[in-house]
Write a protein that holds these residues in place. Structure first.
Motif, short mmCIF file in Angstrom:
data_model
loop_
_atom_site.label_atom_id
_atom_site.label_comp_id
_atom_site.label_asym_id
_atom_site.label_seq_id
_atom_site.Cartn_x
_atom_site.Cartn_y
_atom_site.Cartn_z
N GLU A 136 0.83 -1.20 0.00
CA GLU A 136 0.00 0.00 0.00
C GLU A 136 0.87 1.26 0.00
OE1 GLU A 136 -3.23 2.08 -0.60
OE2 GLU A 136 -3.22 -0.12 -0.50
N GLU A 137 1.99 1.22 0.73
CA GLU A 137 2.89 2.37 0.76
C GLU A 137 3.50 2.62 -0.63
OE1 GLU A 137 3.54 4.63 3.21
OE2 GLU A 137 1.84 3.61 4.12
N SER A 138 3.83 1.56 -1.32
CA SER A 138 4.39 1.71 -2.66
C SER A 138 3.34 2.28 -3.61
CB SER A 138 4.90 0.36 -3.18
OG SER A 138 5.58 0.51 -4.40
N ARG A 139 2.10 1.83 -3.48
CA ARG A 139 1.03 2.37 -4.33
C ARG A 139 0.81 3.86 -4.07
NH1 ARG A 139 -2.66 -0.19 -7.27
NH2 ARG A 139 -2.41 -2.42 -7.61
N LYS A 140 0.90 4.27 -2.81
CA LYS A 140 0.77 5.70 -2.48
C LYS A 140 1.90 6.50 -3.13
CE LYS A 140 -1.54 5.19 2.01
NZ LYS A 140 -1.34 5.30 3.49
N ALA A 141 3.10 5.95 -3.05
CA ALA A 141 4.25 6.62 -3.67
C ALA A 141 4.07 6.70 -5.18
CB ALA A 141 5.54 5.88 -3.33
N ALA A 142 3.50 5.65 -5.77
CA ALA A 142 3.26 5.63 -7.21
C ALA A 142 2.30 6.74 -7.62
CB ALA A 142 2.70 4.27 -7.63
N LYS A 143 1.25 6.91 -6.84
CA LYS A 143 0.25 7.94 -7.16
C LYS A 143 0.87 9.34 -7.07
CE LYS A 143 -4.53 9.29 -6.14
NZ LYS A 143 -4.32 10.75 -5.99
N ALA A 144 1.64 9.57 -5.99
CA ALA A 144 2.27 10.89 -5.81
C ALA A 144 3.26 11.16 -6.95
CB ALA A 144 2.98 10.94 -4.46
N SER A 145 4.05 10.15 -7.31
CA SER A 145 5.02 10.32 -8.39
C SER A 145 4.31 10.57 -9.72
CB SER A 145 5.91 9.08 -8.49
OG SER A 145 6.88 9.23 -9.49
N HIS A 146 3.26 9.80 -9.98
CA HIS A 146 2.48 9.96 -11.22
C HIS A 146 1.96 11.40 -11.35
CE1 HIS A 146 -0.39 8.92 -14.44
NE2 HIS A 146 -1.22 9.70 -13.78
N GLU A 147 1.45 11.93 -10.25
CA GLU A 147 0.87 13.29 -10.28
C GLU A 147 1.95 14.35 -10.50
OE1 GLU A 147 -1.35 13.46 -6.64
OE2 GLU A 147 -3.02 12.28 -7.47
N ARG A 148 3.13 14.14 -9.94
CA ARG A 148 4.22 15.10 -10.18
C ARG A 148 4.66 15.06 -11.63
NH1 ARG A 148 5.84 13.25 -4.88
NH2 ARG A 148 7.12 11.61 -5.85
N ILE A 149 4.82 13.86 -12.17
CA ILE A 149 5.26 13.72 -13.56
C ILE A 149 4.21 14.28 -14.51
CG2 ILE A 149 5.77 12.00 -15.36
CD1 ILE A 149 7.10 10.30 -13.15
N ALA A 150 2.94 14.11 -14.16
CA ALA A 150 1.84 14.55 -15.03
C ALA A 150 1.83 16.06 -15.25
CB ALA A 150 0.50 14.10 -14.46
N LYS A 151 2.48 16.81 -14.38
CA LYS A 151 2.50 18.27 -14.52
C LYS A 151 3.27 18.72 -15.76
CE LYS A 151 2.12 19.16 -9.55
NZ LYS A 151 2.84 19.65 -8.34
N ARG A 152 4.15 17.82 -16.23
CA ARG A 152 4.92 18.20 -17.42
C ARG A 152 5.25 16.95 -18.22
NH1 ARG A 152 10.68 21.55 -17.74
NH2 ARG A 152 10.59 21.92 -19.98
N ILE A 153 4.29 16.44 -18.92
CA ILE A 153 4.58 15.27 -19.74
C ILE A 153 3.83 15.37 -21.06
CG2 ILE A 153 2.73 13.82 -18.76
CD1 ILE A 153 4.76 11.46 -19.04
N ASP A 154 4.56 15.15 -22.13
CA ASP A 154 3.98 15.08 -23.47
C ASP A 154 3.99 13.60 -23.85
OD1 ASP A 154 3.34 15.08 -26.14
OD2 ASP A 154 4.63 16.78 -26.66
N VAL A 155 2.84 12.97 -23.70
CA VAL A 155 2.75 11.52 -23.93
C VAL A 155 3.09 11.17 -25.37
CG1 VAL A 155 1.17 9.53 -23.90
CG2 VAL A 155 1.09 11.23 -22.06
#
Length: 282
Positions: free
Chosen positions: A167-186
């Protein structure tokens, strides 16, 4: 009032090199650390918090391989040739000494660069990767099932880079995903089988190890820090175990309940390990 330059607003610049343009970004000041990316990684897929914390003490340089992301040209099919991007970019930036940090596929490129350009590399840091040469533990099927989708969703990222059972890893994944999403051109992320095959060929050449880079790890003078998760579905840390007691300059850190991206899950901890390693080895 000036705006602080960090990973989310740093300028994308271009090194005009022979036959291609290499896209790069640079933040921070100090000893240069050149970050060398994973399979399908671009300038946008590093966690900006990881880059910002590194940049508190170092100049942090990220770039896209030839033919990948924002860069032009074609990705070579031999990691030794891919490593030339690192040297050419360093020369363009007039960097004579640098720390190289490679993640996943980028760890193979980093090992090649370390052996080819010892005059450039002061330290080597390997994240979520294995030694060049034949694997002891192969890729897990779950990695292949998710890594080759044209576009990855959040659940794919959890499985590919984190530990879905934690669960801790999943929380870290969500936080990281949201930070990366601020500047990503898929649209810049490689998504075709044609592009994937270039990476695969590089991986196959690395496994063959015609240049004996694996053996050169046993005689290198370059300090090497290896950071792995205890459940990396791409590069299992067990691939390093046959080399135990044979690597005179390598330190291995294994993080619990962690997957293929230890530097995105355990950011302050990993940055502290890196800082201590750089301060206390030469």
């Amino acid at each position: 009032m000036s705006t602080k330059i960090d990973a989310t607003n740093s300028e994308t610049q271009f090194a005009d090199l022979s036959g291609r343009k290499i896209a790069y970004r640079s933040i921070g000041n100090g000893v240069p650390i050149i970050l060398i990316n994973r399979f399908r990684g671009t300038l946008d897929t590093w966690d900006p918090l990881f880059l910002d914390l590194l940049a508190e003490k170092h100049q942090v340089i990220t770039f896209d391989y030839s033919g990948i992301g924002y860069s032009t040209g074609t990705l070579p099919t031999d990691v030794k040739e891919v490593a030339k991007d690192v040297k050419d970019l360093a020369d363009f930036l007039k960097i004579e000494k640098a720390v190289l940090m490679g993640w996943s596929y980028g760890g193979l490129v980093t090992q090649a660069a370390t052996h080819q350009y010892p005059e450039l590399v002061t330290h080597t840091i390997l994240l979520g990767t294995g030694p060049i040469g034949k694997r002891v533990v192969p890729l897990e099927q779950s990695f292949l099932d998710h890594a080759l989708k044209p576009i990855n969703d959040f659940e794919d990222e959890v499985i590919l880079f984190f530990e879905p059972e934690s669960e801790e890893s999943r929380k870290a994944a969500k936080a990281s995903h949201e930070r990366i999403a601020k500047r990503i051109d898929v649209s810049k992320i490689p998504s075709t089988m044609e592009a994937f095959q270039l990476y695969f060929a590089g991986g196959e050449n690395a496994a063959e190890d015609k240049d004996n880079y694996r053996d050169k790890l046993k005689t290198t003078k370059t300090p090497i820090l290896i950071i792995s998760g205890d459940h990396d579905t791409s590069f299992a840390v067990e691939n390093w175990y046959p080399l135990t007691k044979q690597l005179p300059t390598s330190q291995i850190i294994i993080l619990p309940q962690t997957g293929h991206a230890p530097q995105h899950q355990n950011i302050p901890l990993v940055v502290n390990y890196i800082d201590n390693f750089l301060q206390n080895t030469k």
